[in-house]
Design a protein around this motif. Structure first.
Motif, short mmCIF file in Angstrom:
data_model
loop_
_atom_site.label_atom_id
_atom_site.label_comp_id
_atom_site.label_asym_id
_atom_site.label_seq_id
_atom_site.Cartn_x
_atom_site.Cartn_y
_atom_site.Cartn_z
N HIS A 4 0.85 -1.19 0.00
CA HIS A 4 0.00 0.00 0.00
C HIS A 4 0.89 1.24 0.00
CE1 HIS A 4 -3.93 1.89 1.80
NE2 HIS A 4 -3.59 2.40 0.64
N GLU A 6 1.49 5.52 -0.85
CA GLU A 6 0.87 6.85 -0.96
C GLU A 6 0.85 7.33 -2.41
OE1 GLU A 6 1.47 11.33 0.94
OE2 GLU A 6 2.97 9.78 1.27
N ASP A 17 -2.48 6.79 -3.67
CA ASP A 17 -3.15 5.82 -2.81
C ASP A 17 -3.36 4.49 -3.53
OD1 ASP A 17 -3.36 7.76 -0.73
OD2 ASP A 17 -5.09 8.62 -1.76
N PRO A 35 -6.96 5.19 0.43
CA PRO A 35 -6.14 5.98 1.36
C PRO A 35 -5.46 5.13 2.42
CG PRO A 35 -8.30 6.99 1.04
CD PRO A 35 -8.37 5.61 0.42
N GLY A 36 -4.33 5.64 2.92
CA GLY A 36 -3.67 5.00 4.04
C GLY A 36 -2.30 4.43 3.75
N GLY A 37 -1.78 4.59 2.52
CA GLY A 37 -0.48 4.03 2.19
C GLY A 37 0.67 4.89 2.65
N ARG A 38 1.88 4.40 2.41
CA ARG A 38 3.08 5.15 2.76
C ARG A 38 4.11 5.03 1.65
NH1 ARG A 38 7.51 2.06 4.58
NH2 ARG A 38 7.03 -0.16 4.85
#
Length: 445
Positions: A4, A6, A17, A35-38
């Motif tokens: 996952h 961003e 995302d 949403p929520g990735g890095r």
């Protein structure tokens, strides 16, 4: 497994995302707007040209000898070094190299493997003993491997016999075929392993063998070409043509071929070679270290040429530094900036095109974040100060020109998560073995 991010560089451009699902080592699906990735996810390029054993002599050849130093004086020192190497040493060195490649952002390696025999040319009980050691290092570290056993028959275009350190490389066509067959069997233990062939160079392989070697495999074919002016002079005197011109006229060049270095080409040779579809295998750090010259990157790309990068002598293993030096060499020659950029930024051109060319050169279905491809993926740390607040192309520009290798936080090779939080999962054990090899080798030299 799900990755996952961003932001991610997809074949059609940047996406936010992104969730990449992996099954059986390959990318199964790519979802957007989750949403929520890095971090920033990019394709992990293949290191398309490496001689792993040379990593253990990095830094030992920088003192001047009598006269003007060159590739040829470096080669003499290399021969002295390899007289010390055992199969166990080669496996330990190869594992260390693979760890460093993964931590630098490379997802796989095409190993131009020519150290076949024992000292003085002794043939091991398994003629592919040394190849098996490279395969075992790949199995231990998880880095993708395309193994390219090298055919090395003669000491020059005049057909002179091999001597000294070269005896560890040498084979006639029959014994080379045996090594290739045995190497292919060893590689089968790797789920994503590939085998190709590597006629060393026009100097080291007879014309008869050059005409046959590509037919031994359906995999990639790699060849050193036009690296040094002395090589150009020797081939021209013996064959009546410059190396690239001779290859164009006499070899079945196409997209399977990777022409390593090609630093000594005319404008006409550059355009004609690019038109064959062969990959230009560039090794900017080694080419600079050996004083080879500057590849014509602008002419090659203008002709539609495909290219990738490798670490060759492994004097330094860094994806971003190879790419940076390629661009900087063009700038120094042309006295200009952003020379390789097009509608995309320089960093994006370097990452996308090296990923595409490296995958082609390795015969590896990778180099893109798309369903069906091997999951060779690099995650960059957008929380770092070097990448703070950057998006899209600017992330890659900062990575290549203003960052460091520590920006690689995670790496997957065919879905194997082998770099986590900036460290290879086998780093400590591999480094301990490598340290022992270095202590013994440096004591012997």
């Amino acid at each position: 497994m799900r990755i996952h991010a961003e932001q991610a560089l997809l074949p059609e451009g940047w996406a936010r995302d992104v969730v990449v699902s992996v099954a059986g080592g390959r990318i199964a699906t790519v979802q957007r707007d989750v949403p929520g990735g890095r971090g920033c996810l990019i394709p992990a390029p293949v290191n398309l040209h490496s001689h792993m054993f040379q990593r253990a002599m990095a830094g030992l050849t920088e003192a001047r000898t009598a006269g003007q130093d060159s590739f040829w004086t470096w080669r003499t020192l290399m021969y002295r070094f390899l007289e010390q190497l055992s199969p166990e040493d080669v496996q330990a060195i190869a594992a260390q190299v693979m760890v460093e490649m993964a931590e630098a952002g490379f997802g796989a390696v095409a190993e131009f493997h020519y150290l076949h025999h024992g000292v003085d040319g002794q043939i091991y009980d398994d003629p592919a003993e040394m190849a098996a050691r490279i395969v075992q290092a790949a199995k231990e570290t998880g880095l993708g491997l395309t193994l390219l056993p090298v055919l090395y028959e003669q000491g020059g275009c005049d057909g002179r016999k091999l001597a000294g350190g070269q005896l560890r490389f040498g084979n006639d066509f029959k014994s080379y075929y045996d090594i290739l067959e045995a190497s292919s069997e060893h590689v089968k233990v790797l789920p994503d392993g590939r085998t190709g062939v590597a006629p060393h160079s026009l100097r080291a392989v007879s014309r008869g063998s050059l005409a046959q070697v590509a037919g031994l495999t359906s995999g990639p074919v790699h060849l050193h070409i036009a690296e040094q002016m002395a090589e150009v002079t020797e081939v021209q005197a013996a064959y009546g043509a410059r190396p690239v011109d001779w290859a164009l006229a006499n070899l079945p060049l196409d997209g399977r071929w990777c022409m390593i270095h090609a630093t000594q080409m005319t404008a006409g040779e550059t355009a004609a070679l690019a038109a064959t579809g062969a990959v230009a295998g560039l090794c900017p750090i080694t080419e600079a270290n050996l004083g080879d010259g500057i590849f014509d990157g602008t002419g090659w790309r203008a002709a539609g040429g495909v290219w990738g990068v490798g670490s060759d002598s492994n004097v330094r293993i860094s994806l971003r530094e190879e790419l940076q030096l390629l661009e900087y060499s063009q700038r120094l020659r042309d006295r200009a900036r952003a020379v390789l950029a097009d509608a995309r930024s320089t960093g994006r051109v370097l990452i996308e095109e090296s990923a595409r060319g490296g995958a082609q050169a390795a015969g590896r279905d990778a180099g893109r974040i798309a369903p069906g491809a091997w999951a060779d993926l690099t995650l960059l740390d957008t929380r770092s100060l070097a990448l703070e607040g950057l998006q899209g192309d600017a992330v890659l520009d900062a990575f290549v020109f203003a960052g460091d290798d520590g920006l690689v936080t995670d790496l997957w090779s065919a879905g194997r998560h082998i770099v986590q939080d900036g460290r290879h999962i086998a780093r400590d054990a591999v480094a301990a073995r490598f340290r022992k090899v270095l202590q013994r080798l440096r004591g012997a030299l």
